[in-house]
Design an enzyme around this catalytic site. Structure first.
Site, PDB file in Angstrom:
ATOM      1  N   ASP A 102      14.545   5.835  27.017  1.00  0.00           N
ATOM      2  CA  ASP A 102      13.524   5.132  26.232  1.00  0.00           C
ATOM      3  C   ASP A 102      12.266   5.979  26.106  1.00  0.00           C
ATOM      4  O   ASP A 102      11.999   6.843  26.939  1.00  0.00           O
ATOM      5  CB  ASP A 102      13.116   3.825  26.933  1.00  0.00           C
ATOM      6  CG  ASP A 102      14.273   2.880  27.119  1.00  0.00           C
ATOM      7  OD1 ASP A 102      15.224   2.960  26.331  1.00  0.00           O
ATOM      8  OD2 ASP A 102      14.199   2.071  28.067  1.00  0.00           O
TER       9      ASP A 102
HETATM   10  N1  URA Z   1      17.903   2.186  31.109  1.00  0.00           N
HETATM   11  C1  URA Z   1      16.765   1.813  30.504  1.00  0.00           C
HETATM   12  O1  URA Z   1      16.426   0.637  30.518  1.00  0.00           O
HETATM   13  N2  URA Z   1      16.012   2.738  29.933  1.00  0.00           N
HETATM   14  C2  URA Z   1      16.323   4.050  29.906  1.00  0.00           C
HETATM   15  O2  URA Z   1      15.582   4.852  29.339  1.00  0.00           O
HETATM   16  C3  URA Z   1      17.514   4.427  30.541  1.00  0.00           C
HETATM   17  C4  URA Z   1      18.290   3.471  31.137  1.00  0.00           C
END
Ligand code: URA
Length: 243
Positions: A102
């Site tokens: 993310d």
């Molecule tokens: N899980 C998440 O919630 N975000 C990420 O960036 C990776 C795994």
């Protein structure tokens, strides 16, 4: 296997549209045979010629990037946000991120131009483990952590078993640091898993991807994977163990 017009466009022969015209006009040969069908799929092993000139295959490259927060893990963004490619401006190959992190997640991410390798690293059936450290609001009970471990119901189905460990907690701030290792890679999975036990994630970092960590790198820096590491990752995906 990739569509012929995509292969031509990626090799820089022409735009996708122009590549289609070249194919339809009979200007493209695959293994010595003229191919005019647009759906034709080719692999790296196939010899592709355009107007008598053989296509030069791009070498595969593999990088480990320490992604900082504030970058999106795609190759372009319609909202104009910074992408992980902005951190690797000197790389000429058409690399892309293996899986995703993310915008607000930091940590290990692999960048490559090798689609087959990317598939091995991301499909849950190959079992590549990704370890995250989450700072969460609230101090999860043992039973809540067990739920995460066993599998928890999310709106896209129950999660596969995970390894979960409380690293520390702070009663004053009412927060905890929890380590979680998963082999799936659903969208915002770790955040949604902690939401499901009522402890939303405040900060998330991917500590490791299989045996790879950010050791030796500052946020925003990258290094090339060694040939040995790439081989180890393949073996791990294909056999479930290294060496
Ligand atoms: N899980 C998440 O919630 N975000 C990420 O960036 C990776 C795994």
């Amino acid at each position: 296997m990739e569509r012929l017009q995509k292969v031509l466009a990626q090799a820089g022969v022409a735009s996708r549209r122009k590549a289609e015209t070249l194919i339809v006009d009979g200007k493209v040969k695959v293994n010595g045979q003229v191919v005019t069908e647009l759906g034709t799929k080719v692999s790296r092993a196939d010899r592709v010629e355009v107007q008598g000139v053989e296509l030069v295959k791009e070498q595969f490259v593999y990088y480990l990037l320490y992604k900082p927060r504030g970058y999106i893990s795609t190759v372009s963004d319609e909202k104009g946000r910074k992408t992980v490619l902005d951190l690797l401006p000197m790389i000429e190959e058409r690399i892309f991120p293996v899986g995703r992190l993310d915008f607000d997640t930091s940590g290990v991410i692999i960048m490559t131009n090798d689609g087959d390798f990317s598939y091995l690293m991301t499909h849950p059936k190959f079992g590549i483990q990704k370890k995250y450290v989450a700072k969460v609001k609230g101090i999860p009970e043992r039973e809540a952590l067990k739920k995460l471990e066993r599998g928890i119901e999310l709106d896209d189905g129950i999660t596969a078993p995970a390894r979960v460990k409380m690293q520390s907690f702070d009663k004053k701030t009412g927060t905890a640091l929890v380590e979680i290792t998963i082999q799936e890679g659903r969208n915002r999975q770790v955040r949604r898993m902690f939401d499901a036990i009522g402890c939303p994630v405040q900060k998330l970092r991917r500590e490791s991807f299989a045996m790879l960590t950010t050791y030796g790198l500052n946020a925003g820096e990258a290094r090339e994977l060694t040939t040995h590491e790439v081989k180890q990752l393949r073996v791990l995906a294909e056999t479930g163990k290294i060496g």
